[in-house]
Design an enzyme around this catalytic site. Structure first.
Site, short mmCIF file in Angstrom:
data_model
loop_
_atom_site.label_atom_id
_atom_site.label_comp_id
_atom_site.label_asym_id
_atom_site.label_seq_id
_atom_site.Cartn_x
_atom_site.Cartn_y
_atom_site.Cartn_z
N ASP A 145 -1.48 -20.82 -19.01
CA ASP A 145 -1.94 -21.87 -19.91
C ASP A 145 -1.25 -21.82 -21.27
O ASP A 145 -0.78 -22.84 -21.77
CB ASP A 145 -3.46 -21.76 -20.09
CG ASP A 145 -4.00 -22.77 -21.07
OD1 ASP A 145 -4.29 -23.90 -20.65
OD2 ASP A 145 -4.13 -22.44 -22.27
N SER A 173 -4.68 -26.64 -21.02
CA SER A 173 -3.65 -27.12 -20.11
C SER A 173 -4.03 -26.86 -18.65
O SER A 173 -3.79 -27.70 -17.78
CB SER A 173 -2.31 -26.46 -20.43
OG SER A 173 -1.82 -26.90 -21.68
N ASP A 174 -4.62 -25.70 -18.38
CA ASP A 174 -5.15 -25.44 -17.04
C ASP A 174 -6.23 -26.46 -16.68
O ASP A 174 -6.27 -26.98 -15.55
CB ASP A 174 -5.77 -24.04 -16.98
CG ASP A 174 -4.76 -22.96 -16.63
OD1 ASP A 174 -3.83 -23.25 -15.87
OD2 ASP A 174 -4.92 -21.83 -17.12
N THR A 175 -7.10 -26.73 -17.63
CA THR A 175 -8.22 -27.65 -17.38
C THR A 175 -7.72 -29.05 -17.09
O THR A 175 -8.15 -29.70 -16.13
CB THR A 175 -9.16 -27.66 -18.60
OG1 THR A 175 -9.64 -26.33 -18.82
CG2 THR A 175 -10.32 -28.60 -18.37
#
Length: 392
Positions: A145, A173-175
């Site tokens: 991330d 960013s992962d989310t």
């Protein structure tokens, strides 16, 4: 409500680890899909050993894992083992979705590229989430991330001119990558109902992050103006940002002219309305610091919660800045059933509380029905089924 959820009857084989992929499949589960986590024997999802409680990490139920794996099933398969590959291919034959977040090309190298998957099950929707996508010169570069936050420009606009670049305080960013993947999978399933054929979905966290940056990216693309870090202020309007009441911070977003004028009257500073420095949106942006000073001085006479109630009631968006524990206690979340209490996996004397997704379907919150699975908890269910299907 299970039978009424939009993805009821959809089976997802989930090969993902840590956050972006498991977050995606958690949303698919909440929408009604059966999610089967396929985990490496003995180890499982790396998130099982991530979190602030060492005891949970040792028990392979780390807090990071518990947060986004409720309602799923777990089966251990080694995709390099002949028997387990046969089980996997039997599961593939009956699956609707295969989700993975390996580095680009990994699944193909062990014999399960898109062409093979499509041959095994032409109706399969295959979704690969990776840092940079399956194509391009960076496709095989490792990415977490924070790497994506930095490369996307996100960190460059987070903080103040003095403190930027800063990482956003959660793995955004992962989310975002997980959310876009979930949305795209749902769209692909809808398309399959029309065509009868599955598709290959290639999700790039770098690209989804840039897309989610909205005006920070589009203002540069359209007008050539690069965004700058502005801390807690809104570049598009003033007064819009964080202010200071008698007992703590308060967000106010008086973005429209009528909201600004209402704010001035409520803080007993109607003279600011006629001040040429603050006459319209552009003037207020140019004189942001002076305007903020005037408003902060007026706000210091009352507590933040009082200003929140007064301003909100009059149509001026305003709210306290809470900690995560404070936010979780909001009556609004309780009223909508956002949090769900489940049995804690492996510990019947403890309760596990997990979040929903903020969506009501026909007035009901989408909730997990079962706790996160222990590693391999459903081995017998799925391996036995596979053996029976393949028996002569």
């Amino acid at each position: 409500m299970d039978d009424d959820r939009p993805l009821h009857g959809v089976r997802v084989l989930d090969l993902t680890n840590v956050l972006a992929g498991p977050y995606c499949s958690y949303h698919l589960m909440l929408l009604g899909a059966e999610v089967v986590k396929i985990e490496r024997p003995g180890d499982g999802d790396l998130a099982r050993r991530l979190g602030p409680e060492p005891g949970l990490n040792r028990a392979a139920v780390g807090a990071s894992f518990l947060a986004q794996n409720a309602g799923k099933k777990s089966v251990e398969l080694d995709l390099k083992d002949t028997a387990d590959r046969a089980t996997f291919e039997t599961l593939l034959d009956d699956a609707d979705v295969l989700l993975e977040n390996f580095r680009a090309g990994v699944l193909s190298r062990i014999g399960y590229g898109w062409e093979v998957l499509h041959r095994i099950n032409p109706r399969l929707v295959y979704c690969a989430i990776s840092g940079f996508g399956q194509t391009g010169p960076m496709r095989e570069a490792p990415a977490y991330d924070q790497i994506i936050q930095g490369l996307s420009g996100m960190m460059s606009v987070t903080g103040t001119p003095e403190t930027a670049p800063l990482r956003v305080g959660f793995p955004v960013s992962d989310t975002i990558g997980g959310l876009v993947a979930a949305m795209t999978i749902a769209a692909a399933l809808a398309g399959r109902s029309r065509t009868g054929t599955g598709v290959c979905l290639d999700v790039s966290m770098l690209e989804t992050s840039l897309s989610a940056m909205g005006w920070a990216a589009s203002n540069f693309l359209v007008s050539g103006v690069p965004p700058e870090p502005m801390g807690d202020q809104n570049a598009t309007a003033a007064p819009s940002g964080t202010f200071h009441a008698a007992d703590g911070p308060l967000n106010i977003a008086a973005n429209r002219q009528e909201q600004f004028e209402t704010l001035c009257r409520l803080i007993e500073r109607p003279d600011l309305i006629g001040d040429r420095r603050f006459a319209d949106r552009e003037a207020r942006k140019q004189h942001r610091a002076a305007l903020n000073d005037e408003i902060n001085t007026a706000l210091r006479g009352r507590r933040a919660v009082e200003w929140e109630r007064t301003l909100s009631a009059a149509g001026v968006p305003a709210a306290r800045i809470l900690t995560v524990p404070q936010a979780m206690e909001l009556d609004q979340l309780k009223a909508r059933g956002f949090l769900t209490d489940l049995e804690f996996p492996g510990d019947p004397d403890r309760t596990l509380r997990v979040t929903g997704n903020g969506v009501l379907v026909n007035g009901e919150a989408l909730r997990p029905r079962t706790p996160p699975p222990l590693l391999g908890q459903h081995n017998d269910e799925f391996k036995t089924t596979a053996d029976e299907v393949t028996a002569p």
